[in-house]
Motif scaffolding. Structure first.
Motif, PDB file in Angstrom:
ATOM      1  N   THR A 167     -15.083  16.838 -29.421  1.00 18.57           N
ATOM      2  CA  THR A 167     -15.544  15.751 -30.283  1.00 18.57           C
ATOM      3  C   THR A 167     -16.908  15.254 -29.836  1.00 18.57           C
ATOM      4  N   LEU A 171     -20.211  15.394 -32.077  1.00 20.39           N
ATOM      5  CA  LEU A 171     -21.002  14.208 -32.411  1.00 20.39           C
ATOM      6  C   LEU A 171     -22.483  14.398 -32.067  1.00 20.39           C
ATOM      7  N   TRP A 252     -17.213  11.313 -36.270  1.00 22.65           N
ATOM      8  CA  TRP A 252     -17.872  12.600 -36.520  1.00 22.65           C
ATOM      9  C   TRP A 252     -17.904  12.911 -38.009  1.00 22.65           C
TER      10      TRP A 252
END
Length: 349
Positions: A167, A171, A252
């Protein structure tokens, strides 16, 4: 090279700084708000890719703004940019995310009204229509991504530690892509009115070439990046956590959704492909990253029942969208009068 050009260009640089302060939150506000990426890291990545996007992808949207109103005097261009910058700064200072696109469009319309020139209603309708299409499209993309990621995670069974790492990487990549799209789509708002009067000439270093317009956009990109570093934290608080509480994965999805929308409205290559395939192309129009990110947040919020969305904050944001073009047009009209009648400067011909 005429020094007066750089004096008048200062308003465009101020607008670029205001854009960076306002719109950086739309690119990485959710990543910073969820504490997955540090502000300085995100700001550095954003600054680099904003400049790249501005220099190599900003030509198409700039042409559209020129068609809305050809600001044909340098003093007029100065006031158009300054009026938009003041409107954006006013809103940013009240921690309200606003649309720089709406501000510059309002200023150009104000200039047209003052000078007695007809505003190209076809182009104006095309731009205004994107103010509706942009958040809707972003919301639809975010919903599709939400269900797609949710289904994938359910079957992939990724360990939480690995999921956290992926993640963070996602991002950072989304921040880079979003920053490129922001620079490509919104540099027209900052420097578009100065293109016709630009004194810069093309330069070549080996096989590397930059046109005079690209040099102008490079300067504008630096101004945007300065705004990112110096004044964007206020808006990040609003976008990153106040509108809706977000998990890192939702953050995201929001960033990538608004990035896709900005890219779709800025890519000349994609437009050419759609024309070749016989598909009606999307217009190359500066769109609001604020509207795109809010659309993505609302899309996911409604999908989850709507209870997590802070509707009062959204009401404040919506009011800012309505007021921004009116404020910038009014400032531009009044200030053009003073430039012409008090300072004896030619604001149009």
């Amino acid at each position: 090279m005429d020094i007066s050009y750089f004096i008048f260009l200062s308003s465009g640089l101020f607008l670029g700084w205001s854009l960076g302060a306002n719109d950086a939150a739309n690119v990485f506000g959710t990543a910073v708000g969820t504490k997955m990426v540090r502000f300085r890291t995100a700001a550095t990545i954003a600054s680099v890719f904003i400049i790249i996007g501005a220099v190599f992808g900003g030509a198409g949207t700039s042409k559209t703004l020129t068609e809305l109103g050809t600001v044909n005097e340098l003093a007029g261009a100065f006031m158009v940019a300054l009026s938009a910058a003041l409107a954006v700064y006013w809103m940013v200072n009240s921690s309200t995310p606003v649309s720089t696109t709406q501000a510059i469009v309002g200023s150009i319309v104000g200039w047209n009204i003052y000078c007695g020139f007809e505003t190209n209603t076809t182009i104006l309708i095309k731009i205004v229509s994107t103010w509706i299409i942009c958040p809707i499209l972003s919301g639809l993309i975010s919903v599709l991504l939400y269900f797609g990621i949710k289904a994938y995670l359910k079957h992939a069974k990724i360990h939480l530690i690995h999921q956290d790492l992926y993640t963070r990487i996602g991002l950072i990549l989304a921040c880079a892509f979003g920053s490129y799209a922001l620079g490509a789509n919104n540099i027209a708002n900052v420097m578009g009115v100065f293109v016709d009067a630009s004194p810069f000439h093309a330069v070549s270093i080996g096989n590397f070439h930059l046109s005079g317009t690209q040099i102008l956009f490079f300067i504008g990109g630096i101004a945007i990046s300065t705004g990112v570093f110096t004044y964007s934290k206020k808006i990040i608080k609003t976008i990153g956590s106040s509108v809706m509480s977000m998990s890192p994965i939702i953050a995201w999805i929001v960033v990538i959704s608004q990035s896709i929308v900005l890219f779709l409205f800025a890519s000349q290559g994609l437009k050419n492909i759609m024309i070749e395939l016989g598909i009606p192309p999307l217009p190359l129009v500066p769109v609001s990253s604020s509207q795109a990110v809010i659309g993505a947040v609302i899309g996911i919020g409604i999908t989850k029942g709507g209870r997590e969305v802070n509707w009062s904050i959204l009401g404040k944001v919506a009011l800012g969208w309505i007021c921004t073009p009116i404020i910038s047009a009014s400032i531009c009209f009044i200030c053009l009068f003073f430039l012409e009648n008090v300072f004896n400067l030619s604001v149009y011909h």
